[in-house]
Design an enzyme around this catalytic site. Structure first.
Site, PDB file in Angstrom:
ATOM      1  N   HIS A  73       0.815  -1.212   0.000  1.00  0.00           N
ATOM      2  CA  HIS A  73       0.000   0.000   0.000  1.00  0.00           C
ATOM      3  C   HIS A  73       0.851   1.265   0.000  1.00  0.00           C
ATOM      4  O   HIS A  73       1.923   1.331   0.608  1.00  0.00           O
ATOM      5  CB  HIS A  73      -0.936   0.011   1.217  1.00  0.00           C
ATOM      6  CG  HIS A  73      -0.199   0.079   2.524  1.00  0.00           C
ATOM      7  ND1 HIS A  73       0.184   1.265   3.108  1.00  0.00           N
ATOM      8  CD2 HIS A  73       0.260  -0.898   3.345  1.00  0.00           C
ATOM      9  CE1 HIS A  73       0.819   1.030   4.234  1.00  0.00           C
ATOM     10  NE2 HIS A  73       0.881  -0.283   4.399  1.00  0.00           N
ATOM     11  N   HIS A  92      12.551  -1.121 -12.320  1.00  0.00           N
ATOM     12  CA  HIS A  92      12.398  -2.561 -12.529  1.00  0.00           C
ATOM     13  C   HIS A  92      12.405  -3.235 -11.164  1.00  0.00           C
ATOM     14  O   HIS A  92      13.416  -3.219 -10.455  1.00  0.00           O
ATOM     15  CB  HIS A  92      13.535  -3.101 -13.393  1.00  0.00           C
ATOM     16  CG  HIS A  92      13.419  -4.555 -13.717  1.00  0.00           C
ATOM     17  ND1 HIS A  92      14.234  -5.177 -14.626  1.00  0.00           N
ATOM     18  CD2 HIS A  92      12.580  -5.520 -13.267  1.00  0.00           C
ATOM     19  CE1 HIS A  92      13.912  -6.453 -14.728  1.00  0.00           C
ATOM     20  NE2 HIS A  92      12.911  -6.683 -13.891  1.00  0.00           N
TER      21      HIS A  92
END
Length: 215
Positions: free
Chosen positions: A142, A151
């Site tokens: 979250h 990446h």
């Protein structure tokens, strides 16, 4: 569905991962690969190579309106940046591509060109920048902020409210603890555990993470 034709630009290993997810999704009427010059007539997972970089304007005119950068990156994503800018300048649309098994909160925001691999999770309140790679089994908890061209490698975990700035590479199985900020262009080694902020332009390894190199 209409005329939804998708080009994957770059035909290597990362392309295979993306292509498999796209095929599983069934979201496109046609898929083609754009590879280096001389690869025309070959295939990737049975999908044809339809041209190389110089053919992109012609392919757009032929109705290939969607494109994705499927060249992978370890470290600086310089070539991914260049391909993204080329595709945008030509007028291609760069969709978010996600495997059907990925879990993406309706309260998360994903920018164009992002790839979300198999069984990846992106939780509520998180935002992801352009052309990010959230690879197989990665977890974006979250309220994370993932910058453009980041990446996140297979199995890596960003705990709540992590900030990973542009161009960061987070290695396979790494864990970034809640609230930590990773400065732009830094590399987090595979399996590392990051418990404090990381400056820009650093390579960090180990548990707990320590700076191995500054660029």
């Amino acid at each position: 569905m209409g005329n939804r034709k998708l080009l994957l630009v770059g035909g290597g290993g990362h392309c295979r991962s993306v292509l498999d997810c796209v095929l599983r999704s069934g979201a496109y009427d046609a898929i083609g690969i754009v590879e280096r010059e001389g690869a025309a007539g070959t295939t990737v997972l049975g999908v044809p190579v339809v041209g190389h970089d110089a053919d992109l304007p012609r392919l757009l005119a032929d109705g290939w309106h969607y494109a994705a950068v499927t060249l992978g990156s370890i470290g600086a994503p310089t070539r991914r940046h260049a391909l993204y800018q080329q595709l945008k300048a030509l007028g291609f649309q760069l969709p978010v591509l996600a495997d059907p098994s990925a879990v993406i909160s309706s309260h998360a925001e994903l920018a164009e060109g992002t790839f979300v691999g198999k069984r990846a999770v992106i939780n509520a309140g998180s935002s992801v920048g352009v052309c990010a790679i959230l690879n197989t089994g990665s977890v974006i908890e979250h309220d994370c902020m993932v910058g453009g061209f980041v990446h996140v490698s297979p199995g890596a975990v960003l705990c709540g409210a992590v900030q990973a700035e542009a161009n960061v590479h987070i290695g396979a199985g790494a864990v970034v603890m809640q609230g930590v900020r990773i400065g732009r262009d830094s590399i987090i080694g595979a399996g590392s555990v990051i418990i404090r902020d990381v400056p820009a332009d650093c390579t960090v390894v180990g548990n707990p993470g320590r700076i191995l190199e500054r660029k």
